[in-house]
Design a protein around this motif. Structure first.
Motif, PDB file in Angstrom:
ATOM      1  N   ASP A   1       0.419  -1.323   0.314  1.00 33.86           N
ATOM      2  CA  ASP A   1       0.190   0.265   0.220  1.00 33.86           C
ATOM      3  C   ASP A   1       1.129   1.437  -0.033  1.00 33.86           C
ATOM      4  OD1 ASP A   1      -2.614   1.280   0.652  1.00 33.86           O
ATOM      5  OD2 ASP A   1      -1.497   2.258   2.183  1.00 33.86           O
ATOM      6  N   GLU A   2       0.809   2.401  -0.747  1.00 31.31           N
ATOM      7  CA  GLU A   2       1.073   3.040  -1.030  1.00 31.31           C
ATOM      8  C   GLU A   2       1.510   4.742  -0.228  1.00 31.31           C
ATOM      9  OE1 GLU A   2       2.857   5.615  -5.295  1.00 31.31           O
ATOM     10  OE2 GLU A   2       0.221   5.802  -5.236  1.00 31.31           O
ATOM     11  N   LYS A   3       0.200   4.530   0.579  1.00 31.82           N
ATOM     12  CA  LYS A   3       0.182   5.114   1.882  1.00 31.82           C
ATOM     13  C   LYS A   3       0.509   5.093   2.615  1.00 31.82           C
ATOM     14  CE  LYS A   3      -4.862   6.398   0.156  1.00 31.82           C
ATOM     15  NZ  LYS A   3      -4.285   6.142  -1.497  1.00 31.82           N
ATOM     16  N   ALA A   4       1.094   3.695   3.048  1.00 32.31           N
ATOM     17  CA  ALA A   4       1.009   3.066   4.186  1.00 32.31           C
ATOM     18  C   ALA A   4       2.585   3.065   4.456  1.00 32.31           C
ATOM     19  CB  ALA A   4       1.346   1.522   4.144  1.00 32.31           C
ATOM     20  N   ILE A   5       3.204   2.685   3.301  1.00 28.96           N
ATOM     21  CA  ILE A   5       5.070   3.470   2.960  1.00 28.96           C
ATOM     22  C   ILE A   5       4.629   4.835   2.743  1.00 28.96           C
ATOM     23  CG2 ILE A   5       6.660   3.056   1.255  1.00 28.96           C
ATOM     24  CD1 ILE A   5       5.696   0.529   2.331  1.00 28.96           C
ATOM     25  N   MET A   6       4.017   5.799   2.637  1.00 33.17           N
ATOM     26  CA  MET A   6       4.761   6.734   2.421  1.00 33.17           C
ATOM     27  C   MET A   6       4.733   7.677   4.023  1.00 33.17           C
ATOM     28  SD  MET A   6       2.645   9.005  -0.590  1.00 33.17           S
ATOM     29  CE  MET A   6       2.875  10.330  -0.273  1.00 33.17           C
ATOM     30  N   THR A   7       3.814   7.012   4.580  1.00 29.39           N
ATOM     31  CA  THR A   7       3.613   7.090   6.200  1.00 29.39           C
ATOM     32  C   THR A   7       4.770   7.108   7.444  1.00 29.39           C
ATOM     33  OG1 THR A   7       1.124   6.993   6.023  1.00 29.39           O
ATOM     34  CG2 THR A   7       2.521   7.269   7.742  1.00 29.39           C
ATOM     35  N   TYR A   8       5.381   5.738   6.101  1.00 26.44           N
ATOM     36  CA  TYR A   8       6.430   5.075   7.647  1.00 26.44           C
ATOM     37  C   TYR A   8       7.629   5.715   6.813  1.00 26.44           C
ATOM     38  CZ  TYR A   8       8.228   1.396  10.156  1.00 26.44           C
ATOM     39  OH  TYR A   8       8.911   0.559  10.547  1.00 26.44           O
ATOM     40  N   VAL A   9       7.428   6.160   5.858  1.00 24.16           N
ATOM     41  CA  VAL A   9       8.571   6.965   5.190  1.00 24.16           C
ATOM     42  C   VAL A   9       9.044   8.443   6.103  1.00 24.16           C
ATOM     43  CG1 VAL A   9      10.422   7.737   2.700  1.00 24.16           C
ATOM     44  CG2 VAL A   9       9.281   5.345   3.022  1.00 24.16           C
ATOM     45  N   SER A  10       7.822   9.191   5.805  1.00 24.26           N
ATOM     46  CA  SER A  10       7.536  10.020   6.624  1.00 24.26           C
ATOM     47  C   SER A  10       8.185  10.193   7.926  1.00 24.26           C
ATOM     48  CB  SER A  10       6.358  10.980   5.860  1.00 24.26           C
ATOM     49  OG  SER A  10       5.791   9.870   7.099  1.00 24.26           O
ATOM     50  N   SER A  11       8.346   9.034   8.299  1.00 24.16           N
ATOM     51  CA  SER A  11       8.470   9.712  10.015  1.00 24.16           C
ATOM     52  C   SER A  11       9.833   8.920   9.906  1.00 24.16           C
ATOM     53  CB  SER A  11       8.377   8.406  10.821  1.00 24.16           C
ATOM     54  OG  SER A  11       6.633   8.011  10.471  1.00 24.16           O
ATOM     55  N   PHE A  12      10.713   8.537   9.112  1.00 26.01           N
ATOM     56  CA  PHE A  12      11.943   8.699   8.611  1.00 26.01           C
ATOM     57  C   PHE A  12      12.560  10.128   8.331  1.00 26.01           C
ATOM     58  CE2 PHE A  12      11.505   3.863   8.235  1.00 26.01           C
ATOM     59  CZ  PHE A  12      12.729   3.439   8.547  1.00 26.01           C
ATOM     60  N   TYR A  13      12.085  10.527   7.244  1.00 27.41           N
ATOM     61  CA  TYR A  13      12.278  12.086   6.846  1.00 27.41           C
ATOM     62  C   TYR A  13      11.828  12.874   8.142  1.00 27.41           C
ATOM     63  CZ  TYR A  13      12.572  16.163   5.284  1.00 27.41           C
ATOM     64  OH  TYR A  13      12.140  17.600   4.217  1.00 27.41           O
ATOM     65  N   HIS A  14      11.185  12.535   8.969  1.00 25.02           N
ATOM     66  CA  HIS A  14      11.256  13.657  10.203  1.00 25.02           C
ATOM     67  C   HIS A  14      12.582  13.158  11.235  1.00 25.02           C
ATOM     68  CE1 HIS A  14       8.020  16.111   9.012  1.00 25.02           C
ATOM     69  NE2 HIS A  14       6.693  15.065   8.492  1.00 25.02           N
ATOM     70  N   ALA A  15      12.666  12.025  10.833  1.00 29.03           N
ATOM     71  CA  ALA A  15      14.167  11.875  12.325  1.00 29.03           C
ATOM     72  C   ALA A  15      14.685  12.370  11.529  1.00 29.03           C
ATOM     73  CB  ALA A  15      13.597  10.227  12.052  1.00 29.03           C
ATOM     74  N   PHE A  16      16.175  12.139  10.461  1.00 28.00           N
ATOM     75  CA  PHE A  16      16.461  12.715   9.943  1.00 28.00           C
ATOM     76  C   PHE A  16      16.248  14.289   9.309  1.00 28.00           C
ATOM     77  CE2 PHE A  16      16.423   8.069   8.179  1.00 28.00           C
ATOM     78  CZ  PHE A  16      17.366   7.565   9.542  1.00 28.00           C
ATOM     79  N   SER A  17      15.302  15.215  10.250  1.00 28.91           N
ATOM     80  CA  SER A  17      15.634  16.658   9.535  1.00 28.91           C
ATOM     81  C   SER A  17      16.210  17.363  10.315  1.00 28.91           C
ATOM     82  CB  SER A  17      14.077  17.030   9.310  1.00 28.91           C
ATOM     83  OG  SER A  17      13.529  17.098  11.054  1.00 28.91           O
ATOM     84  N   GLY A  18      16.618  16.878  11.467  1.00 27.54           N
ATOM     85  CA  GLY A  18      17.494  17.897  12.138  1.00 27.54           C
ATOM     86  C   GLY A  18      18.652  17.252  11.334  1.00 27.54           C
ATOM     87  N   ALA A  19      19.243  16.591  10.868  1.00 28.57           N
ATOM     88  CA  ALA A  19      20.577  16.272  10.211  1.00 28.57           C
ATOM     89  C   ALA A  19      20.363  16.859   8.570  1.00 28.57           C
ATOM     90  CB  ALA A  19      20.859  14.727   9.624  1.00 28.57           C
TER      91      ALA A  19
END
Length: 906
Positions: A253-271
């Protein structure tokens, strides 16, 4: 109740071929592509619904736990609206209206409407989602609402290169995973099935958490579980999906993957922010490291050059002459090697040292660093002073060598001449003392006595003739003493022995004459004919001996005129030979007459002529020897004449080439002076033109080499002067070195202007305008100007100058108070006035980002955020932090940053 159904373009949620969820105009539709229409009553794909339930539940709980709660069933736990409102407050940071606490359906609908109303206030148009459906537990509508919230609060603000939302998130993933093998992110479904993309994202930002090289593409379950477990344990990203759910679905499911990946983006946004800060620090440190490397290179090159100069100067200042010509000629050859082989590379090193120093100072100015101060004794001025000392020591060294060689040549000639004359005299005196001491007159007859007297008279005549040779021997010995001949003691000993022997011969001659004269009165008969023969034969014999000595005499000449003088003298001598031959024949005729008379009168002559030992055979033998020596002397003189003619050709050959090379070098020096003032076109054009000009100069080097070869031939021929040219090899060498140095410095000046232009962002038009203005006020066209002309130049560019401001500017452009402003100094000043560069404050701000807003930074943080070499560079130079909030191992990045710009000391 707010009507969430009144929208021009309905919100679509559910399985579709178009990808992720979309919003209408002005809301979610602004950052997500619109999906195809869908049947509101169509059920979700079971696999996709399962993935969405698990992912959205985990996403909601990752925020709700901040408020101390969570949900278990996504379509049940939001039905009363309370946790839905709480979720919105947590993710937005804003307060929603107070919820209703009643248990009735109307209370739940009102709470859900407050939540939906808040979502609408954020610019999201909710279509086909009503509060009643949420309260009734409609799973499809609840998942659609949560997806809308995720889009608005987790994905909408993602932007990479002016893209947004889904495209921005996809581009971010592609860039971060680009270096990794077997990863090719093209979408948010099948590109993530093998788990490598998740692992690559983690490894890119936290490489210590993932051993990426050990992952296998054919083991997706292990890969996914590894990424999900590491993310949950170390990155605070809850596990939102099971590996099996993804692997066992043809298309996740694309929405599930996007949601999961967005969490990685926000986790690394400080980087991202840290990466920007780290890049700035890396840039500053790289500049500093390069400058330090240039400083180290300068120090080493300066040390090596100074060591060579200090080692060479004593050799050049050693003016102690050697004893032999061979030793002095070796010193001359060593000096030629020094000028041809050893010194030219050092001239280039000295020029390169000055260029490196100017380039380094330019780079330090452009990066707002303090000027470089070399170690004590290694300033450019120190190098120049040592070089001047070297050239002062070198000056006159070659002339001294040639003078010593001339002196030694003269000494060798005199020593050989002394030996030759001494040997001839010693051969003549051999047996003379014994002859003078004999007392044959005591038993001789009267005729014998008269013969002895005549013989003694002949000896005295011979002795007088040898007086000149003895004086010449003594004079040569005296000259050898005056010229400090190394073997003077043996010469003096031999000369003294000859003089003592000569005095003894004189005394013995006088004693013998007295004895003969005492008995002369008793002797009457003298053989006049023999006596006449003896009297004429002795001088003639002496003349022949002198002639043979002269014909074998060594000669040394340096010019064609000198050899022609010797040839003329020899021709004059040959003109006297007919008269000498007549004299020889006359002498031989006297001897023949005596023989004829004896034969005619039947007189038996006992023995040889009693008055002389010079027999006709001796006269003929010596005359034959003279005849043989004359053509040998002719050959020797002609050979020397040929040699001098060859020397003259060498002089003319060298002069012809020197009279071309010398003016050529002078012309090129004048052209470089004009080029450095009248530069047109871009700096790159000027640089290319100068390098081509430099190449043309370098290509002229064979002409100089040819001149060096001709000069060496002249020196090997011991030619000491040349009236055909005013140029010496030394003048040519110095001019050539100055020419190479001048063009190299001019090229370096343009290169530094390019560095200044590029670093400061100066346009080509500005640079041309600066050059035109400078040339206009450079009245003397020297490439520099005095303070008055510089003041006029500044006024022409718009400066309003008082004395104080002008003095401040002069202290910047002329820190040494020389009263001269160069074009480079003017460019540096104008670039500082018109451009900005990194500052200490900017570097401090960057370090503060890496330190997480702390006033200090740790070695661990530096190693994590910076490349290894730059991290260790900082750690080695940062002082311990002394503030009240200091932690163990804290480092002071503020003092380090200010020290980089010369504002304080570490």
């Amino acid at each position: 109740m707010v009507d969430y159904h009144a929208a021009n373009q309905p919100y679509q949620y559910g399985p579709s071929s178009g990808g992720g969820g979309n919003g209408g105009g002005g809301g979610v539709g602004d950052y997500m592509a619109q999906e195809d229409d869908w049947d509101r009553d169509l059920l979700l794909d079971p696999a996709w619904e399962k993935q969405q339930r698990k992912t959205f539940t985990a996403w909601c709980n990752s925020h709700l736990r901040k408020a101390g709660t969570q949900i278990e069933n996504i379509d049940e736990d939001f039905r009363d609206g309370l946790k839905l409102m709480l979720l919105l407050e947590v993710i937005s940071g804003e307060r929603l209206p107070k919820p209703e606490r009643g248990k009735m359906r109307v209370h739940k609908i009102n709470n859900v409407n407050k939540a939906l109303d808040f979502i609408a206030s954020k610019g999201v148009k909710l279509v086909s989602i009503g509060a009643e459906e949420i309260v009734d537990g409609n799973a499809k509508m609840t998942l659609g609402m949560i997806w809308t919230i995720i889009l608005r609060f987790a994905i909408q603000d993602i932007s990479v290169e002016e893209t947004s939302a889904k495209e921005g998130l996809l581009l971010w993933c592609q860039r971060k995973t680009a270096p990794y093998k077997n990863v090719n992110v093209q979408n948010f479904h099948i590109s993530w099935k093998d788990g490598l993309a998740f692992n690559a994202l983690i490894h890119r930002h936290r490489p210590e958490l993932i051993e990426y090289d050990k992952l296998r593409k054919d083991d997706p379950v292990t890969n996914l579980n590894n990424a999900f477990e590491v993310a949950e344990k170390y990155l605070d990203i809850p596990k939102m999906l099971d590996a099996e759910d993804i692997v066992n679905t043809a298309r996740p499911d694309e929405k599930a993957i996007m949601t999961y990946v967005s969490s990685f983006y926000h986790a690394f946004s400080g980087a991202q922010k840290a990466e920007t800060a780290a890049n700035r620090i890396c840039k500053v440190l790289a500049v500093n490291q390069e400058n330090e490397h240039l400083m180290e290179d300068y120090e080493k090159l300066a040390s090596d050059l100074l060591v060579w100069i200090r080692r060479t100067i004593p050799w050049l200042e050693d003016r102690v002459p050697q004893k032999t010509i061979q030793e002095m000629q070796q010193k001359l050859e060593d000096f030629r090697d020094y000028r041809r082989v050893h010194k030219p590379p050092k001239v280039q090193e000295k020029c390169q040292l000055e260029i490196n120093f100017n380039t380094l100072q330019t780079k330090l100015r452009l990066s707002n660093r303090p000027a470089f101060m070399p170690s004590e004794g290694k300033m450019v001025s120190d190098i120049n002073n040592s070089w001047q000392h070297l050239e002062q020591a070198e000056k006159g060294f070659e002339e001294w060598l040639l003078n010593v060689i001339r002196r030694l040549e003269r000494l060798d000639h005199l020593a050989e001449k002394f030996g030759q004359k001494a040997s001839i005299h010693e051969a003549w005196t051999d047996g003379k003392e014994a002859m003078l001491k004999q007392k044959d007159y005591e038993t001789a007859t009267l005729s014998d006595i008269k013969a002895l007297i005549r013989k003694h008279e002949a000896f005295e005549s011979d002795l007088a003739a040898h007086q000149d040779r003895v004086e010449q021997i003594a004079a040569i010995a005296q000259e050898l003493n005056e010229l400090d001949y190394y073997d003077s003691p043996s010469v003096n000993t031999r000369c003294q022995k000859i003089c003592d022997q000569w005095d003894a011969l004189g005394s013995l001659t006088h004693s013998r004459r007295e004895a003969l004269e005492k008995t002369e009165k008793q002797l009457e008969t003298i053989d006049q004919l023999h006596l006449e023969y003896a009297k004429r034969a002795a001088p003639f014999n002496n003349w022949m001996e002198s002639a043979m000595e002269d014909l074998q005499d060594m000669f040394i000449v340096h010019t064609i005129e000198e050899i022609e003088g010797l040839i003329a003298a020899h021709d004059q001598f040959k003109s006297t030979l007919p008269d000498a031959d007549k004299e020889r024949e006359a002498i031989l005729a006297i001897h023949g007459e005596a023989q004829r008379i004896a034969e005619c009168n039947h007189i038996k002559l006992l023995g040889s002529n009693p008055y002389t030992t010079v027999t006709p055979q001796i006269i003929n033998s010596k005359w034959e020897k003279v005849q043989q020596l004359v053509p040998k002397r002719d050959d020797a003189l002609l050979e020397e004449q040929s040699k001098q003619q060859s020397n003259e050709r060498l002089r003319r050959q060298f002069a012809s080439q020197a009279n071309i090379v010398g003016p050529w070098i002078q012309t090129k020096m004048e052209e470089i002076g004009r080029i450095s003032i009248e530069m047109n076109g871009t700096l790159e054009d000027q640089l290319n033109h100068l390098k081509q000009y430099e190449q043309s100069i370098v290509e002229y080097k064979p002409n100089l080499d040819l001149l060096e070869q001709q000069h060496q031939l002249i020196q090997e021929a011991l030619i000491f002067d040349n009236k055909h040219t005013n140029y010496t090899m030394e003048h040519i060498r110095v001019g050539w070195e100055q020419l190479l140095t001048t063009i190299a410095r001019t090229i370096n000046e343009v290169e530094n202007q390019i560095l200044t232009r590029d670093a400061k962002g100066i346009s080509q038009e500005q640079m041309q305008e600066f050059r035109a203005s400078f040339n206009h006020f450079d009245k003397k066209q020297t490439g520099s100007m005095d303070a008055d002309d510089f003041r006029a130049l500044l006024i022409s560019t718009g400066y309003s100058l008082g004395d104080a401001e002008f003095n401040r500017i002069m202290s910047v452009v002329d820190p040494n108070n020389s009263g001269i402003v160069t074009f480079q100094a003017f460019i540096d000043f104008m670039s500082r006035e018109t451009t900005d560069t990194d500052t200490a404050d900017q570097v401090i701000a960057s370090f503060k980002v890496l330190a997480g807003d702390k006033n200090f930074i740790t070695a661990e943080e530096l190693r994590r955020e910076l490349p290894p070499d730059q991290a260790e560079y900082c750690i080695a130079r940062m002082a311990p932090y002394q503030g009240p909030d200091a932690a163990p191992g804290a480092l002071d990045y503020k003092s380090f940053s200010t020290a980089l710009y010369g504002e304080s000391d570490l």
